[in-house]
Design a protein around this motif. Structure first.
Motif, PDB file in Angstrom:
ATOM      1  N   HIS A 295       0.847  -1.188   0.000  1.00  0.00           N
ATOM      2  CA  HIS A 295       0.000   0.000   0.000  1.00  0.00           C
ATOM      3  C   HIS A 295       0.888   1.246   0.000  1.00  0.00           C
ATOM      4  O   HIS A 295       1.984   1.240   0.589  1.00  0.00           O
ATOM      5  CB  HIS A 295      -0.868   0.044   1.269  1.00  0.00           C
ATOM      6  N   PRO A 296       0.452   2.312  -0.635  1.00  0.00           N
ATOM      7  CA  PRO A 296       1.187   3.583  -0.484  1.00  0.00           C
ATOM      8  C   PRO A 296       1.239   3.975   0.989  1.00  0.00           C
ATOM      9  O   PRO A 296       0.283   3.735   1.738  1.00  0.00           O
ATOM     10  CB  PRO A 296       0.348   4.571  -1.304  1.00  0.00           C
ATOM     11  N   HIS A 297       2.340   4.559   1.403  1.00  0.00           N
ATOM     12  CA  HIS A 297       2.495   4.930   2.802  1.00  0.00           C
ATOM     13  C   HIS A 297       1.499   5.999   3.219  1.00  0.00           C
ATOM     14  O   HIS A 297       1.197   6.927   2.463  1.00  0.00           O
ATOM     15  CB  HIS A 297       3.911   5.452   3.062  1.00  0.00           C
ATOM     16  N   THR A 298       1.006   5.857   4.421  1.00  0.00           N
ATOM     17  CA  THR A 298       0.217   6.909   5.055  1.00  0.00           C
ATOM     18  C   THR A 298       1.124   7.661   6.017  1.00  0.00           C
ATOM     19  O   THR A 298       2.261   7.257   6.288  1.00  0.00           O
ATOM     20  CB  THR A 298      -0.966   6.316   5.831  1.00  0.00           C
ATOM     21  N   LEU A 299       0.609   8.741   6.556  1.00  0.00           N
ATOM     22  CA  LEU A 299       1.380   9.490   7.550  1.00  0.00           C
ATOM     23  C   LEU A 299       1.677   8.610   8.759  1.00  0.00           C
ATOM     24  O   LEU A 299       2.778   8.663   9.333  1.00  0.00           O
ATOM     25  CB  LEU A 299       0.602  10.740   7.969  1.00  0.00           C
ATOM     26  N   GLU A 300       0.712   7.764   9.133  1.00  0.00           N
ATOM     27  CA  GLU A 300       0.918   6.889  10.284  1.00  0.00           C
ATOM     28  C   GLU A 300       2.047   5.887  10.013  1.00  0.00           C
ATOM     29  O   GLU A 300       2.863   5.589  10.885  1.00  0.00           O
ATOM     30  CB  GLU A 300      -0.384   6.159  10.617  1.00  0.00           C
ATOM     31  N   ASP A 301       2.111   5.366   8.778  1.00  0.00           N
ATOM     32  CA  ASP A 301       3.206   4.463   8.415  1.00  0.00           C
ATOM     33  C   ASP A 301       4.555   5.135   8.607  1.00  0.00           C
ATOM     34  O   ASP A 301       5.491   4.555   9.164  1.00  0.00           O
ATOM     35  CB  ASP A 301       3.070   4.031   6.950  1.00  0.00           C
ATOM     36  N   LEU A 302       4.665   6.359   8.104  1.00  0.00           N
ATOM     37  CA  LEU A 302       5.941   7.070   8.195  1.00  0.00           C
ATOM     38  C   LEU A 302       6.291   7.397   9.640  1.00  0.00           C
ATOM     39  O   LEU A 302       7.474   7.439  10.000  1.00  0.00           O
ATOM     40  CB  LEU A 302       5.891   8.332   7.341  1.00  0.00           C
ATOM     41  N   ARG A 303       5.279   7.614  10.473  1.00  0.00           N
ATOM     42  CA  ARG A 303       5.558   7.826  11.901  1.00  0.00           C
ATOM     43  C   ARG A 303       6.192   6.575  12.499  1.00  0.00           C
ATOM     44  O   ARG A 303       7.186   6.655  13.240  1.00  0.00           O
ATOM     45  CB  ARG A 303       4.267   8.172  12.636  1.00  0.00           C
ATOM     46  N   HIS A 304       5.633   5.408  12.168  1.00  0.00           N
ATOM     47  CA  HIS A 304       6.195   4.158  12.694  1.00  0.00           C
ATOM     48  C   HIS A 304       7.612   3.931  12.172  1.00  0.00           C
ATOM     49  O   HIS A 304       8.499   3.491  12.917  1.00  0.00           O
ATOM     50  CB  HIS A 304       5.310   2.977  12.299  1.00  0.00           C
ATOM     51  N   ILE A 305       7.824   4.209  10.887  1.00  0.00           N
ATOM     52  CA  ILE A 305       9.160   4.042  10.309  1.00  0.00           C
ATOM     53  C   ILE A 305      10.158   4.956  11.011  1.00  0.00           C
ATOM     54  O   ILE A 305      11.284   4.542  11.335  1.00  0.00           O
ATOM     55  CB  ILE A 305       9.121   4.332   8.798  1.00  0.00           C
ATOM     56  N   THR A 306       9.767   6.193  11.230  1.00  0.00           N
ATOM     57  CA  THR A 306      10.669   7.144  11.894  1.00  0.00           C
ATOM     58  C   THR A 306      10.983   6.699  13.317  1.00  0.00           C
ATOM     59  O   THR A 306      12.129   6.799  13.780  1.00  0.00           O
ATOM     60  CB  THR A 306      10.053   8.548  11.905  1.00  0.00           C
ATOM     61  N   GLU A 307       9.973   6.200  14.036  1.00  0.00           N
ATOM     62  CA  GLU A 307      10.209   5.707  15.392  1.00  0.00           C
ATOM     63  C   GLU A 307      11.198   4.541  15.374  1.00  0.00           C
ATOM     64  O   GLU A 307      12.113   4.468  16.210  1.00  0.00           O
ATOM     65  CB  GLU A 307       8.889   5.267  16.028  1.00  0.00           C
ATOM     66  N   THR A 308      11.024   3.631  14.425  1.00  0.00           N
ATOM     67  CA  THR A 308      11.927   2.476  14.321  1.00  0.00           C
ATOM     68  C   THR A 308      13.346   2.934  14.007  1.00  0.00           C
ATOM     69  O   THR A 308      14.321   2.448  14.605  1.00  0.00           O
ATOM     70  CB  THR A 308      11.425   1.527  13.225  1.00  0.00           C
ATOM     71  N   MET A 309      13.479   3.855  13.058  1.00  0.00           N
ATOM     72  CA  MET A 309      14.804   4.346  12.690  1.00  0.00           C
ATOM     73  C   MET A 309      15.455   5.088  13.850  1.00  0.00           C
ATOM     74  O   MET A 309      16.661   4.965  14.085  1.00  0.00           O
ATOM     75  CB  MET A 309      14.691   5.257  11.466  1.00  0.00           C
ATOM     76  N   LEU A 310      14.669   5.847  14.598  1.00  0.00           N
ATOM     77  CA  LEU A 310      15.201   6.555  15.762  1.00  0.00           C
ATOM     78  C   LEU A 310      15.755   5.563  16.779  1.00  0.00           C
ATOM     79  O   LEU A 310      16.889   5.710  17.256  1.00  0.00           O
ATOM     80  CB  LEU A 310      14.084   7.404  16.386  1.00  0.00           C
TER      81      LEU A 310
END
Length: 792
Positions: A201-216
């Motif tokens: 699926h195309p990323h949603t804002l919520e997806d990118l929040r989770h990705i950023t948290e994981t990367m952090l």
């Protein structure tokens, strides 16, 4: 699975689990251990997911960016004995190989990979048998990225996967000849269809929040483990969200993975321990502003950008970096400050301008005038007008439109975004291109081949214009901050009319066939190769009417032919033959031609008569050559210098052209009699003569019986029966007059026609200048004989 999989929906996650569970239990492929396909929108997390799969399985991983293997010459570099893939697999026979964006690889490489999947390497069938291949590719068509389709796909994956691959087999990009080159080699699509496809699926804002948290968290763990810096984060979720907002309006996982670690490290560098916190005001602002999930597209659509204000202090003996506030700012930065994906890369002007392009002097003059206009702030203010929004360059294929547009950007010292082919059908990509262009203004947006047709729902349709019209309308047109659109097209009539309204694309430049200067440039390039005596002026004349693609082919084609003939140098015969091959078709194998000798004699008298009547009636039209060498497009021909062919023809010139067209048949009948001379070889001549006569009568109003009347227009718009019989009588009369004129000239020059025909039989072609010399000499002899007779 790896924690990154929290961004996956339940359906793809379940498919991935099923694939993992059966891995090694079902042997599908003869050449490799297993395979999985991952597809989705650009920057939808395909690369990260592929890496996480390899990590979960505990496999060594080789990541290959397939856009770096975009040419057939790259095959050995990838798969040869010392190729990247082969040498790595020899060291890691059970490893995982990620082929990122395999759709961007050359077709020969795609086919070779498909062969490996099916059968293994030709010389080492078992080499890849333990390897896992993960193929990723982009999907840009909106209909395949809609939630409804993706939901249907996971409900019945076999059916919808087949439909998707069938559609992908018809998708392509424009090639150098104006055609459409498929994205995938059929053999690769075939093997992809035999494995599971993870459609993201195309990323949603919520997806990118989770990705950023994981990367952090990954960054913090890595730095703590390596002893780089020990960072404490009391509020990781709001910190991750704030860091994500700092990348707006270009929010995607690719950019985050490239830039977030460096951004975060710069905040804490120079400290052994550090605390990174988010103020209470910021946490409250984030909750209040994003109480409901925002549409991810709105960040780009409205150019939403956020500036993070940090403060650094020492508290209780510890360094504290605190996010004090977040400001949502207006458009202040240029797009060059941000890293973009390759499709929307902003290309800098290299300063070379028009110096690299030969010929097209008039076009260059027009484009230089436009450059001056773009920089003439004072003149625009004086007349109270704004800058034009865009310009269209239109002209035949291969005349250098794309080169001229890019040189125009260099001449104007303006960076540009370049879109072409399938890019033009992706309305979301068009919108993003113009958003980035506005950030980078002043800038050009180049839309190459805007008249291209695409296959949508089984029908060839033009480029959709709604998003493009809106983008052009919203483009700034103030001096120093403008976005200027430059389009190219082969046929101006095929460009959607809505794009050419006043205030949009309202500046037009007609790019004609290549002129002598351009052809001379290619002739000089040809003579850079070893050659014997070659008349550069002569071969430049022979190149008339050829486009840039054809001229590019000549040098290589000539060199290959010289090698085939065992010659160390090019000679004039090779060059002219290759030019004729490109222009008029391949020379036919004479052994396969029935009655070749008889056809050669007929063709010689046929073409000799065409040439003589042309020299008599159309002396201003230069003949390049007369030849009876049989080719795929003609058994013989008289070719003309295209620079001297007139498009605005007088009555006299049309009548002369009709007589020239009819002369070939009349000559063969006079020589061989009606039974043998009346053959099918005059078919195209009759077509040309009849069409010229009809056009003169029915379209141009040139006949005395129907003067100044456009009969064809009346027949189309009023009644088909209007003037029908009158037109028939007039056309027949024009053909009869042309026949009589041609016959008179043939009778008067019969000896010369015979001389030329016999020479053509012996030598197969006569060069234009030699033909003119023979004709002038014959006329002089005739005039001298007539004067002598009169004197007696």
């Amino acid at each position: 699975m790896h924690s990154f999989d929290t961004t996956l929906r339940q359906e793809p996650l379940e498919l991935l689990r099923r694939w993992t569970a059966r891995r090694g239990c079902c042997q599908h492929f003869g050449g490799i251990g297993d395979m999985l396909a991952i597809a989705g929108a650009p920057a939808s997390g395909k690369k990260r997911l592929a890496r996480s799969i390899a990590e979960k399985l505990g496999l060594e991983v080789l990541h290959l960016a397939m856009e770096t293997y975009a040419f057939a010459d790259d095959l050995d570099r990838l798969l040869g004995e010392k190729g990247r893939l082969r040498t790595w697999i020899e060291q890691h026979p059970q490893g995982c190989v990620v082929f990122e964006n395999v759709d961007e690889a050359d077709h020969s490489i795609q086919k070779a990979l498909a062969d490996i999947v099916e059968n293994g390497a030709d010389d080492a069938p078992g080499l890849y048998r333990g390897a896992l291949f993960l193929f990723t590719f982009k999907i840009k068509a909106p209909e395949w990225l809609e939630s409804d389709f993706i939901d249907r796909y996971y409900a019945q994956p076999l059916l919808e996967q087949a439909r998707l691959y069938e559609a992908l087999s018809t998708v392509g990009t424009a090639d150098e000849n104006g055609g459409v080159k498929p994205l995938f080699d059929p053999s690769l699509l075939n093997v992809l269809s035999q494995t599971d496809l993870l459609l993201l699926h195309p990323h949603t804002l919520e997806d990118l929040r989770h990705i950023t948290e994981t990367m952090l968290q990954t960054c913090l763990d890595t730095w703590r483990k390596n002893g780089t810096v020990d960072v404490t984060v009391p509020h990781p979720e709001p910190l991750a969200f704030a860091l994500l907002l700092s990348f707006s309006p270009y929010l995607n996982s690719t950019r985050l993975s490239h830039r977030l670690p460096a951004y975060l490290y710069d905040l804490v560098a120079g400290n052994e321990t550090c605390l990174v916190d988010v103020s209470k005001d910021v946490r409250n602002w984030l909750r209040r502003t994003f109480a409901s999930e925002a549409d991810l597209k709105s960040f780009g659509k409205y150019d939403r950008r956020f500036h993070l204000l940090w403060e650094r202090a020492e508290e209780n003996g510890q360094i504290v970096v605190r996010l004090r506030s977040i400001e949502e700012r207006s458009n202040e930065k240029h797009a060059q400050d941000y890293p973009f994906d390759e499709t929307l890369q902003i290309h800098p002007a290299n300063g070379r301008g028009f110096e690299r392009i030969a010929g097209q002097s008039r076009v260059k003059k027009q484009l230089r005038a436009m450059v001056e206009l773009l920089n003439d702030d004072e003149g625009l203010r004086r007349f109270g007008i704004t800058l034009p929004k865009g310009m269209l360059l239109h002209g035949p294929q291969g005349v250098g439109k794309t080169l001229l547009v890019k040189a125009f950007a260099d001449e104007a010292k303006l960076p540009y975004i370049y879109l072409h082919g399938s890019d033009l059908f992706d309305e979301s990509l068009i919108e993003e291109a113009y958003q980035r262009a506005r950030l980078a203004a002043p800038l050009l947006v180049i839309l190459d081949n805007i008249d291209v047709k695409g296959l949508i729902n089984g029908n060839y349709t033009p480029v959709p214009t709604e998003a493009l019209e809106n983008a052009i309308d919203r483009s700034p047109d103030t001096p120093g901050r403008f976005v200027f659109t430059v389009m190219t097209a082969q046929d101006k009539e095929e460009v959607p009319k809505s794009l050419m309204h006043p205030g949009r694309i309202d500046q037009f430049v007609d790019v004609p066939e290549l002129d002598r200067e351009a052809r001379l440039f290619f002739a000089k390039k040809l003579l850079e190769k070893p050659h014997a005596d070659i008349d550069i002026e002569r071969i430049t004349r022979y190149m008339s009417g050829m486009n840039g693609y054809e001229l590019e082919r000549i040098a290589k084609a000539c060199a290959l032919e010289a090698i085939r003939q065992g010659k160390e140098r090019l000679d004039e015969a090779i060059v002219i033959n290759e030019i004729n091959t490109i222009k008029y078709g391949t020379e036919l194998d004479r052994k396969r031609l029935k009655n070749f000798e008889e056809d050669l004699r007929n063709s010689a008298w046929h073409e000799a008569a065409h040439a003589v009547v042309s020299l008599e009636l159309l002396p201003e039209t230069d003949i390049e050559q007369v030849t009876v060498i049989p080719r795929t497009e003609a058994l013989g021909l008289v070719s003309y210098d295209q620079e001297h062919i007139q498009t605005n023809m007088s009555v006299e010139e049309i009548k002369g052209s009709i007589a020239v067209a009819l002369a070939g048949r009349l000559s063969t009948i006079k020589k061989f009699g009606r039974d043998k001379g009346l053959d099918t070889g005059a078919y195209s001549d009759l077509q040309q003569a009849t069409l010229l006569a009809y056009s003169a009568v029915a379209q141009y109003g040139m006949d005395e019986a129907l003067p100044n009347i456009d009969v064809e227009l009346l027949q189309q718009s009023v009644s088909r029966t209007l003037f029908t019989r009158a037109v028939e009588r007039c056309v027949a009369r024009w053909i009869d007059e042309g026949t009589q004129t041609a016959q008179r000239i043939i009778d008067g020059h019969w000896e010369l026609i015979g001389t030329l025909a016999r020479r053509l039989i012996d030598e197969e072609y006569i060069e234009g200048r030699e033909l003119k010399r023979l004709f002038d000499a014959a006329k002089s002899d005739t005039a001298a004989s007539e004067n002598g007779a009169a004197g007696q």
